[in-house]
Design a protein around this motif. Structure first.
Motif, PDB file in Angstrom:
ATOM      1  N   THR A  96     -36.073  64.689  68.536  1.00 59.33           N
ATOM      2  CA  THR A  96     -35.720  64.097  67.213  1.00 59.33           C
ATOM      3  C   THR A  96     -37.131  63.423  66.551  1.00 59.33           C
ATOM      4  O   THR A  96     -37.164  63.334  65.389  1.00 59.33           O
ATOM      5  CB  THR A  96     -34.617  63.053  67.238  1.00 59.33           C
ATOM      6  OG1 THR A  96     -35.128  62.081  68.115  1.00 59.33           O
ATOM      7  CG2 THR A  96     -33.445  63.671  67.594  1.00 59.33           C
ATOM      8  N   THR A 138     -30.596  64.224  61.574  1.00 61.79           N
ATOM      9  CA  THR A 138     -31.253  65.013  62.363  1.00 61.79           C
ATOM     10  C   THR A 138     -30.691  66.079  62.939  1.00 61.79           C
ATOM     11  O   THR A 138     -29.794  65.923  63.792  1.00 61.79           O
ATOM     12  CB  THR A 138     -32.192  64.112  63.310  1.00 61.79           C
ATOM     13  OG1 THR A 138     -32.799  63.036  62.707  1.00 61.79           O
ATOM     14  CG2 THR A 138     -33.233  65.126  63.976  1.00 61.79           C
ATOM     15  N   VAL A 140     -30.137  69.104  65.496  1.00 59.83           N
ATOM     16  CA  VAL A 140     -30.638  69.124  66.776  1.00 59.83           C
ATOM     17  C   VAL A 140     -30.096  70.206  67.630  1.00 59.83           C
ATOM     18  O   VAL A 140     -29.215  70.781  67.240  1.00 59.83           O
ATOM     19  CB  VAL A 140     -30.280  67.657  67.615  1.00 59.83           C
ATOM     20  CG1 VAL A 140     -31.201  66.437  67.282  1.00 59.83           C
ATOM     21  CG2 VAL A 140     -28.921  67.593  67.813  1.00 59.83           C
TER      22      VAL A 140
END
Length: 229
Positions: A96, A138, A140
Motif C-alpha cells: 500500500t 487503496t 490491493v
C-alpha cells in the motif's frame, strides 16, 4: 520570563543556535506561540520579536542524503524471518505504501471493501484514515488482502514492535537494515520510474505529484522517452 521583553538577538537566537535537531519544527513552534500571543492580545505586533524576522530553514529531504529504497531481495529475505501480525503488517505496507499511522488506524478501525474495477490483480480495497483526516482507499492484491483481514481481526498493531521485529529480521537474514517507513519511499520511486507519476500520487494519497517527487521519489530516474540518439 515576560515574553514582551524577549528579543530575537539576546534570547531566541542563542537558544536556537544551541539546538542540533528538529530546528525547523522548533522555529515553527516559536512563531506559532507569538502568533497566538498576538491573536489573544497578550502582546502587540511591536512587541513580537519574531514577526517577519525569524524564518525556518528549508526542510532537508532525508532521502537525498540516504536512499530509502528496499530491494525485493531484502524484503523477501527479512520476511522469511517474520511471522504473525508483524509479517502481515509489513506485507500491508509493502502493498500500500501507507504511512505507519495509517496502518495503525486501519488495524483499530479500518474497513475492507470489495473491488469491482478493471484491474484484474486487485482483490479488494482497504480503507483507512489519511494523516490529513480523510478516508483513503487503496486497492490491493489477494495476498495483501488476506494479511489485512488478519490484522483487522486482531484490532491493533504496535508500531514500536513492528520496527523492532523488522530490525531483528534484517539482522537474522544478513541484509542491510531497513525500517517500515521505507516502503512508502520504495513504492513512490518504483512507480515514478515506471512512468506512473500522477497515479502514484493518488495511490499514496498525495494532493499532487509534486509532493511525491519532492519528498518520496527524490532518487527516481524518469523512464526514457524517444530521443534523436
Amino acid at each position: 520570563m515576560d515574553q514582551r521583553r524577549a528579543t530575537l538577538r539576546d534570547h531566541i537566537r542563542p537558544a536556537l543556535d544551541a539546538e542540533e535537531t528538529r530546528l525547523p519544527h522548533k522555529i515553527a513552534v516559536i512563531k506559532r506561540l507569538y502568533s497566538w500571543l498576538r491573536e489573544t492580545d497578550r502582546i502587540s505586533n511591536a512587541e513580537d520579536p519574531v514577526m517577519r524576522k525569524l524564518k525556518a530553514p528549508p526542510p532537508r529531504v532525508a532521502q537525498l542524503e540516504r536512499p530509502k529504497i528496499i530491494s525485493r531481495d531484502q524484503y523477501e529475505a527479512a520476511r522469511a524471518h517474520m511471522v504473525g501480525v508483524y509479517r502481515d503488517g509489513m506485507d500491508i505496507l509493502a502493498g500500500t505504501g501507507w504511512h505507519l499511522t495509517e496502518l495503525e488506524r486501519f488495524a483499530s478501525g479500518g474497513l475492507i471493501e470489495p473491488y469491482h474495477g478493471p484491474d484484474e490483480t486487485a482483490a479488494g480495497i482497504l480503507v483507512t484514515i489519511h494523516k490529513g483526516g480523510v478516508p483513503h482507499r487503496t486497492a490491493v492484491s489477494a495476498e495483501v488482502l488476506e494479511a489485512a483481514k488478519r490484522v483487522r481481526a486482531r484490532g491493533k498493531i504496535s508500531l514500536t514492535q513492528l520496527h523492532k521485529t523488522i530490525r531483528k529480521a534484517c539482522e537474522a537474514a544478513g541484509v542491510e537494515r531497513f525500517s517500515p517507513g521505507w516502503f512508502r519511499h520504495t513504492i513512490a520511486t518504483m512507480a515514478t520510474e515506471a512512468g506512473y507519476d500522477l497515479q502514484v500520487s493518488r495511490f499514496l494519497g498525495h494532493r499532487s505529484a509534486t509532493t511525491t517527487r519532492r519528498h518520496y521519489a527524490t532518487l527516481a530516474t524518469p523512464p526514457r522517452v524517444p530521443t534523436l540518439r
